[in-house]
Design an enzyme around this catalytic site. Structure first.
Site, PDB file in Angstrom:
ATOM      1  N   CYS A 191      -2.560   8.294   2.700  1.00  0.00           N
ATOM      2  CA  CYS A 191      -2.246   8.109   1.490  1.00  0.00           C
ATOM      3  C   CYS A 191      -3.469   8.744   0.424  1.00  0.00           C
ATOM      4  O   CYS A 191      -3.043   9.020  -1.280  1.00  0.00           O
ATOM      5  CB  CYS A 191      -1.837   7.083   1.660  1.00  0.00           C
ATOM      6  SG  CYS A 191      -3.350   5.703   2.125  1.00  0.00           S
ATOM      7  N   GLU A 214       0.753  -0.890   0.045  1.00  0.00           N
ATOM      8  CA  GLU A 214       0.040   0.216   0.455  1.00  0.00           C
ATOM      9  C   GLU A 214       0.769   1.176   0.218  1.00  0.00           C
ATOM     10  O   GLU A 214       1.236   1.212   1.012  1.00  0.00           O
ATOM     11  CB  GLU A 214      -0.969   0.102   0.985  1.00  0.00           C
ATOM     12  CG  GLU A 214      -1.607  -1.204   1.924  1.00  0.00           C
ATOM     13  CD  GLU A 214      -3.138  -1.121   0.645  1.00  0.00           C
ATOM     14  OE1 GLU A 214      -3.342  -0.071  -0.062  1.00  0.00           O
ATOM     15  OE2 GLU A 214      -3.374  -1.726   0.545  1.00  0.00           O
TER      16      GLU A 214
HETATM   17  C1  UN1 Z   1      -3.989   5.498   4.268  1.00  0.00           C
HETATM   18  O1  UN1 Z   1      -3.753   6.639   4.454  1.00  0.00           O
HETATM   19  O2  UN1 Z   1      -2.762   5.549   4.038  1.00  0.00           O
HETATM   20  O3  UN1 Z   1      -9.323   5.950   3.035  1.00  0.00           O
HETATM   21  C2  UN1 Z   1      -5.759   5.086   4.717  1.00  0.00           C
HETATM   22  C3  UN1 Z   1      -9.395   6.796   3.668  1.00  0.00           C
HETATM   23  C4  UN1 Z   1      -8.764   5.480   5.495  1.00  0.00           C
HETATM   24  C5  UN1 Z   1      -7.465   4.909   5.147  1.00  0.00           C
HETATM   25  C6  UN1 Z   1      -6.464   5.697   5.157  1.00  0.00           C
HETATM   26  N1  UN1 Z   1     -10.003   4.521   5.180  1.00  0.00           N
HETATM   27  O4  UN1 Z   1      -8.796   7.436   4.184  1.00  0.00           O
END
Ligand code: UN1
Length: 511
Positions: A299, A265
């Protein structure tokens, strides 16, 4: 400066003290150097943590490995029952745990609560999954033969997670990995060790009450050398890594070299497109949350806004107004009224400054809003909007983990999609439109090339029920719901002859 001085009751409630062992392999320990956990909103030390040395990491893997046969022998619904209890224990600790996430990571409390809630939700999901893990039976071409597919656990799963979601990402991985029959060695971020320790205490408490070794969920704390030790160990068949594209690539190459599996990820560079026919008020509200929520450190944060030229000025005007109101809600992430907290650490502030400076001075970008560090203790910067940069500028193409969004203008959905897809990363994307034709172009083969393709909602804030992850330089992994569980299992194709003859496949005669 330490815990006792700060006097946050929730730290004690979670069993944390001024100096905490960062290693758990069935027992708490660790003999590496002592690090400090810093509060992003004050820059002050919350507590100290003792890290793990590589030999202790290997021991933790040994212990997780030893615990595996017992754990994997439990029926999946029994493992699910344990995960159900973990979910309940997280519910009991929702408040203090969320406060700790907020204190140590720096996100505002409602988002801290949301993060722990994601873990609770995935526990519920995993409990259901534990009674539904499928296997298949296919028609065999041979008489009196059964052709089947069965899924078995992998063994020890290595989870390496990032500071920005210090508990939820571990939750997605651990809840699913556990019902699938795996044990875990977790390395959280070096800057959020208290969240890792408190979480591990909660889970091991549940395991031990059930007579199961706590080393099913081992924990190690430390920097790159600790991560490398897990990545290189052949007793860890799967490495689930969340972090930067650069480090993710190194992890993947190292794991591939030993024919392990990896689940990545990595970075996002997410765009939100506003078409000419979009509901503007809604699009602005979504953009504000996706751009400045978590101070731009998801992210899934929106890093590029692609606006149709007909609505660009109006949209930008409304967006700036909304950003103005955010400025009034900057503060301590633990306080009620705060909407916008600090960046995670000094390093993030330095990066932010370099990028805003480069934008302005070197690339000719126009700072439409923000652009400066905020003068107050802790690591606060202004939410920032920049326009006028070429879409292929290096800084636009790179993920900066800060609340900076770049504005682009287009005249057609086709051009907007080309911009959306015109980066290396492929995590999340959004289109605001009322046209059904646009929607189906967007979700089809010539639309967004991302793993997450949204319509009339922002790029961040995904639910756990579906698969989460992205394409291209985001790494291709999928976590959470849907069939992401398959990453945590190995598939056995089984052919059973229950007859008295030995027919060969494809009708081959070998007589
Ligand atoms: C991340 O930023 O590593 O969709 C995960 C989202 C959250 C998860 C983000 N449920 O923004």
């Amino acid at each position: 400066y330490l815990v006792t001085d700060l006097n946050y009751g929730f730290l004690k409630q979670l069993g944390l003290t001024t100096e905490n062992p960062g290693l758990y392999d069935g027992r708490w320990g660790g003999s590496g150097k002592v690090i400090e956990s810093i509060s992003p909103s004050t820059g002050k030390v919350i507590a100290k943590v003792r890290t793990s040395i590589p030999q202790e990491v290997r021991n933790a893997i040994t212990e997780a490995h030893k615990a595996w046969p017992q754990w994997a022998s439990l029926p999946a619904p029994t493992r699910g029952e344990i995960v159900r209890q973990i979910g309940d224990e997280l519910r009991n600790n929702l408040k203090p745990l969320s406060q700790l996430v907020s204190l140590e990571m720096g996100k505002i409390l409602p988002e801290g609560i949301g993060e722990v809630q994601e873990f609770i939700d995935i526990c519920d999901y995993a409990v259901g999954l534990s009674r539904m893990l499928p296997g298949s039976m296919f028609p065999s071409e041979r008489k009196n033969h059964a052709l089947m597919e069965k899924w078995n656990p992998l063994g020890v799963v290595g989870v390496i997670s990032a500071f920005n979601f210090p508990i939820a990402v571990y939750g997605w991985n651990s809840a699913i990995a556990m019902v699938c029959g795996n044990t875990i060695v977790w390395k959280g971020a070096l800057t959020t060790p208290l969240v890792s320790i408190a979480t591990t205490k909660i889970i091991t408490g549940v395991l031990e009450r059930n007579g199961i070794p706590g080393s099913v969920v081992s924990l190690v704390t430390g920097g790159p050398e600790v991560g490398e030790t897990i990545v290189e160990d052949t007793r860890v068949p799967l490495i689930s890594f969340t972090g930067s594209t650069n480090v993710g690539k190194e992890v993947a190459l190292k794991v591939q070299e030993r024919f392990g599996k990896f689940l990545l990820e990595l970075g996002g560079n997410n765009a939100l497109i506003v078409a000419q026919d979009a509901e503007l008020e809604m699009a602005v509200r979504a953009a504000v949350f996706s751009c400045v929520g978590t101070a731009g450190q998801r992210c899934t944060t929106t890093r590029r806004l692609i606006l149709h030229s007909k609505i660009k000025n109006e949209f930008l005007g409304k967006l700036k107004k909304a950003y103005e109101s955010i400025l009034e809600r900057i503060g301590d992430p633990l306080e009620n009224n705060t909407l916008y907290g600090p960046l995670h650490n000094q390093h993030a502030v330095d990066e932010y400054k370099v990028i805003t400076y480069r934008n302005k001075i070197l690339c000719g970008g126009k700072i439409e809003f923000g652009g400066k560090q905020i003068e107050r203790p802790g690591f606060y910067v202004e939410p920032t909007i920049i326009s006028g940069l070429p879409a292929d500028a290096k800084i636009v193409q790179t993920e900066t983990f800060a609340p900076i969004v770049y504005i682009f203008e287009t005249n057609s959905l086709e051009d907007a999609v080309a911009l959306n897809n015109g980066v290396q990363q492929g995590l999340s994307s959004s289109l605001f439109t009322k046209s059904i034709e646009n929607v189906f172009r967007w979700i089809g083969p010539h639309g967004s090339d991302c793993g997450i393709v949204n319509v009339n909602i922002g790029t961040s804030g995904a639910e756990i029920g579906a698969a989460f992850g992205g394409e291209k330089a985001t790494g291709g992994g999928r976590e959470s719901g849907s069939d992401a569980w398959k990453h945590y299992m190995r598939r056995a194709t089984i052919t059973i002859n229950y007859g008295n003859d030995l027919p060969l496949a494809q009708g081959i005669k070998f007589e």
